[in-house]
Design a protein around this motif. Structure first.
Motif, mmCIF file in Angstrom:
data_model
loop_
_atom_site.group_PDB
_atom_site.id
_atom_site.type_symbol
_atom_site.label_atom_id
_atom_site.label_comp_id
_atom_site.label_asym_id
_atom_site.label_seq_id
_atom_site.Cartn_x
_atom_site.Cartn_y
_atom_site.Cartn_z
ATOM 1 N N GLU A 98 0.813 -1.218 0.000
ATOM 2 C CA GLU A 98 0.000 0.000 0.000
ATOM 3 C C GLU A 98 0.845 1.267 0.000
ATOM 4 O O GLU A 98 0.312 2.376 -0.170
ATOM 5 C CB GLU A 98 -0.966 0.000 1.188
ATOM 6 C CG GLU A 98 -0.317 0.041 2.552
ATOM 7 C CD GLU A 98 0.046 -1.340 3.096
ATOM 8 O OE1 GLU A 98 0.346 -1.425 4.294
ATOM 9 O OE2 GLU A 98 0.015 -2.322 2.313
ATOM 10 N N ASP A 125 -6.970 -12.797 -0.864
ATOM 11 C CA ASP A 125 -7.676 -11.853 0.000
ATOM 12 C C ASP A 125 -8.012 -12.452 1.360
ATOM 13 O O ASP A 125 -7.906 -11.773 2.394
ATOM 14 C CB ASP A 125 -8.962 -11.369 -0.682
ATOM 15 C CG ASP A 125 -8.706 -10.262 -1.694
ATOM 16 O OD1 ASP A 125 -7.752 -9.476 -1.488
ATOM 17 O OD2 ASP A 125 -9.452 -10.181 -2.690
ATOM 18 N N SER A 135 -3.370 -4.462 2.944
ATOM 19 C CA SER A 135 -3.505 -4.569 1.493
ATOM 20 C C SER A 135 -4.493 -5.661 1.111
ATOM 21 O O SER A 135 -4.856 -6.516 1.921
ATOM 22 C CB SER A 135 -2.149 -4.851 0.853
ATOM 23 O OG SER A 135 -1.644 -6.084 1.290
ATOM 24 N N ASP A 136 -4.924 -5.637 -0.153
ATOM 25 C CA ASP A 136 -5.746 -6.702 -0.704
ATOM 26 C C ASP A 136 -5.048 -7.222 -1.965
ATOM 27 O O ASP A 136 -3.961 -6.756 -2.329
ATOM 28 C CB ASP A 136 -7.171 -6.219 -1.013
ATOM 29 C CG ASP A 136 -7.190 -4.992 -1.913
ATOM 30 O OD1 ASP A 136 -6.169 -4.707 -2.588
ATOM 31 O OD2 ASP A 136 -8.227 -4.310 -1.965
ATOM 32 N N ARG A 137 -5.670 -8.195 -2.619
ATOM 33 C CA ARG A 137 -5.043 -8.811 -3.785
ATOM 34 C C ARG A 137 -4.720 -7.777 -4.863
ATOM 35 O O ARG A 137 -3.610 -7.755 -5.412
ATOM 36 C CB ARG A 137 -5.971 -9.894 -4.356
ATOM 37 C CG ARG A 137 -5.443 -10.539 -5.642
ATOM 38 C CD ARG A 137 -6.407 -11.612 -6.158
ATOM 39 N NE ARG A 137 -5.974 -12.120 -7.460
ATOM 40 C CZ ARG A 137 -5.055 -13.070 -7.635
ATOM 41 N NH1 ARG A 137 -4.462 -13.600 -6.585
ATOM 42 N NH2 ARG A 137 -4.719 -13.472 -8.845
ATOM 43 N N ARG A 138 -5.664 -6.914 -5.138
ATOM 44 C CA ARG A 138 -5.465 -5.929 -6.201
ATOM 45 C C ARG A 138 -4.277 -5.018 -5.886
ATOM 46 O O ARG A 138 -3.442 -4.753 -6.753
ATOM 47 C CB ARG A 138 -6.733 -5.097 -6.376
ATOM 48 C CG ARG A 138 -6.635 -4.054 -7.474
ATOM 49 C CD ARG A 138 -7.922 -3.255 -7.580
ATOM 50 N NE ARG A 138 -7.816 -2.206 -8.587
ATOM 51 C CZ ARG A 138 -8.756 -1.315 -8.844
ATOM 52 N NH1 ARG A 138 -9.901 -1.362 -8.153
ATOM 53 N NH2 ARG A 138 -8.587 -0.403 -9.766
ATOM 54 N N THR A 139 -4.192 -4.552 -4.630
ATOM 55 C CA THR A 139 -3.084 -3.680 -4.225
ATOM 56 C C THR A 139 -1.755 -4.408 -4.307
ATOM 57 O O THR A 139 -0.743 -3.855 -4.762
ATOM 58 C CB THR A 139 -3.321 -3.165 -2.799
ATOM 59 O OG1 THR A 139 -4.575 -2.484 -2.731
ATOM 60 C CG2 THR A 139 -2.201 -2.217 -2.368
ATOM 61 N N LEU A 141 -0.940 -7.064 -6.198
ATOM 62 C CA LEU A 141 -0.561 -7.297 -7.589
ATOM 63 C C LEU A 141 -0.041 -6.019 -8.241
ATOM 64 O O LEU A 141 0.964 -6.039 -8.969
ATOM 65 C CB LEU A 141 -1.761 -7.830 -8.369
ATOM 66 C CG LEU A 141 -2.211 -9.250 -8.049
ATOM 67 C CD1 LEU A 141 -3.539 -9.548 -8.733
ATOM 68 C CD2 LEU A 141 -1.151 -10.255 -8.485
ATOM 69 N N LYS A 142 -0.702 -4.919 -7.971
ATOM 70 C CA LYS A 142 -0.283 -3.640 -8.550
ATOM 71 C C LYS A 142 1.107 -3.254 -8.050
ATOM 72 O O LYS A 142 1.948 -2.774 -8.818
ATOM 73 C CB LYS A 142 -1.301 -2.553 -8.188
ATOM 74 C CG LYS A 142 -0.993 -1.192 -8.784
ATOM 75 C CD LYS A 142 -2.070 -0.177 -8.415
ATOM 76 C CE LYS A 142 -1.730 1.206 -8.991
ATOM 77 N NZ LYS A 142 -2.771 2.213 -8.609
ATOM 78 N N ASP A 145 3.781 -5.438 -9.741
ATOM 79 C CA ASP A 145 3.995 -4.969 -11.112
ATOM 80 C C ASP A 145 4.814 -3.679 -11.130
ATOM 81 O O ASP A 145 5.688 -3.490 -11.986
ATOM 82 C CB ASP A 145 2.651 -4.732 -11.802
ATOM 83 C CG ASP A 145 1.931 -6.028 -12.141
ATOM 84 O OD1 ASP A 145 2.611 -7.068 -12.253
ATOM 85 O OD2 ASP A 145 0.691 -5.991 -12.295
ATOM 86 N N GLU A 177 1.817 -16.729 -9.238
ATOM 87 C CA GLU A 177 1.578 -15.316 -9.531
ATOM 88 C C GLU A 177 2.890 -14.537 -9.474
ATOM 89 O O GLU A 177 3.157 -13.654 -10.305
ATOM 90 C CB GLU A 177 0.579 -14.746 -8.526
ATOM 91 C CG GLU A 177 -0.061 -13.442 -8.940
ATOM 92 C CD GLU A 177 -0.936 -13.570 -10.184
ATOM 93 O OE1 GLU A 177 -0.566 -12.946 -11.206
ATOM 94 O OE2 GLU A 177 -1.961 -14.271 -10.126
#
Length: 381
Positions: A98, A125, A135-139, A141-142, A145, A177
């Motif tokens: 985050e 999650d 954090s969550d999965r989307r955060t 992964l971002k 990246d 992942e």
């Protein structure tokens, strides 16, 4: 003297349920600035007294990436001015998903930081919620990246495995992942449930029956080397700083709870740990009062060398062990060592005592048996 320096930044936005490291919830910038000022006083004391050349500097926590950029830049410049850094010095910053952004990583490029250790813990999650992560999965992964695209050449994704009630497939999915981003370094630490932590109160003595062994076996098929029980890397990408710990090389620590182990002028092994809580750290009358100090006994130092060295795939170099500790490793616990070799848990050849693949899995049992026999021999002797 060549060694390593650890800087503990104790601030977090919230405390994770499993965490056993000293941290405090971030409150105001004045407290952060006062903390950095005392850390600088500690660093100056270390520099003036021991004048070490640094092979690695590691900013851990807590969440070091929460430091305001200008304050972090001021701190790292101070360290560069006070210490001699080797040409290949590794400078690592831990970060949570985050707190990671393109701007943050671009800023790091203007500093001597050349490695980022990103604490993903999981891309799942449910697991993140179980661990009390922000954090969550989307955060996550971002952030992964972002580090892959804009971070320094050396970087690591760090995970937690062996979580009660979580099937192995989740850890394997985390690895798959991660692999899409080809991180130079990967860590999969077994969950350690600290006594008194929020997580310990929730799960009690619930057993942990999953394993990260399959993940490491798969990682090696992709070119990673499992060089330590919880870490793998592409050749040449091993963590210099953590290897200093595992090889029991001299290191110093700054910040509340930041610890170091090194020899003093008389040859005694010292362990200094920054005082806690933060209020005590900030109110110390002088730099010398910001550490709790102890002399490590020869017995404890020898066993710590065994404990740390046996975490490494290369194991313990027998001649160096004797030079450092004064002990002959194979005579400290001969029955335990012989049994471990006979059970094909450890090997002994070319001057090294080292864990085999099953030795990693049984490491704790081996160390308990080793210390028990070593202490029994000392009592009888």
């Amino acid at each position: 003297m060549t060694g390593s320096l650890y800087i503990h930044i104790p601030f977090c936005r919230s405390r994770c349920d499993y965490c056993d490291f000293y941290s405090t919830v971030l409150t105001d910038e004045t407290t952060v600035r006062r903390t950095v000022a005392v850390i600088k006083q500690q660093a100056a004391y270390i520099s003036d007294r021991w004048k070490p050349r640094l092979r690695s500097v590691y900013f851990g926590g807590g969440t070091p990436s929460l430091l305001p950029p200008l304050l972090f830049e001021e701190l790292i410049q101070f360290l560069c001015d006070r210490f001699v850094l080797t040409d290949d010095c590794e400078v690592t910053v831990e970060a949570n998903p985050e707190t990671v952004s393109r701007d943050f990583l671009t800023f790091l490029r203007s500093t001597p930081v050349n490695r980022v250790s990103l604490g993903i813990q999981s891309f799942d999650d449910d697991v993140l919620k179980f661990l009390g992560r922000r954090s969550d999965r989307r955060t996550a992964l971002k952030a992964a990246d972002c580090v892959a695209a804009f971070g320094p050449k050396k970087w690591s994704l760090d995970f937690i495995g062996e979580i009660p009630g979580v099937p192995d497939r989740v850890t394997e999915d985390d690895f798959s992942e991660a692999l899409r981003r080809r991180p130079p370094h990967l860590s999969f630490y077994a969950l350690s449930v600290a006594d008194g932590s929020l997580l310990e109160k929730r799960i009690g003595g619930k057993s942990i029956d999953s394993s990260v062994d399959n993940v490491f076996a798969k990682a090696e098929s992709y070119g990673y080397n499992r060089y330590e029980v919880s870490n793998c890397a592409f050749p040449g990408e091993e963590s210099v700083h953590n290897c200093a710990y595992w090889n029991m090389e001299p290191f110093w620590g700054c910040g509340p709870s930041g610890s170091g182990t090194f020899r003093d002028e008389s040859g005694r092994v010292n362990r200094w740990e920054g005082v806690t809580p933060l209020s005590a750290f900030l109110n110390a009358s002088a730099a010398e009062e910001t550490w709790k100090r102890e002399i490590v006994t020869p017995r404890d130092f020898a066993f710590e060398n065994v404990m740390m060295g046996c975490r490494l795939k290369k194991g313990v170099e027998l001649s160096r062990f004797r030079e450092k500790t004064g002990y002959i490793l194979t005579e400290m616990a001969p029955d335990t060592i012989r049994n471990a070799i006979n059970e094909r848990l450890f090997g002994l050849e070319n001057g090294f005592f080292f864990p085999l693949s099953d030795g990693f899995r049984c490491l704790n049992r081996f160390l308990v048996d080793f210390l028990s026999e070593f202490d029994k021999q000392n009592r009888l002797g």
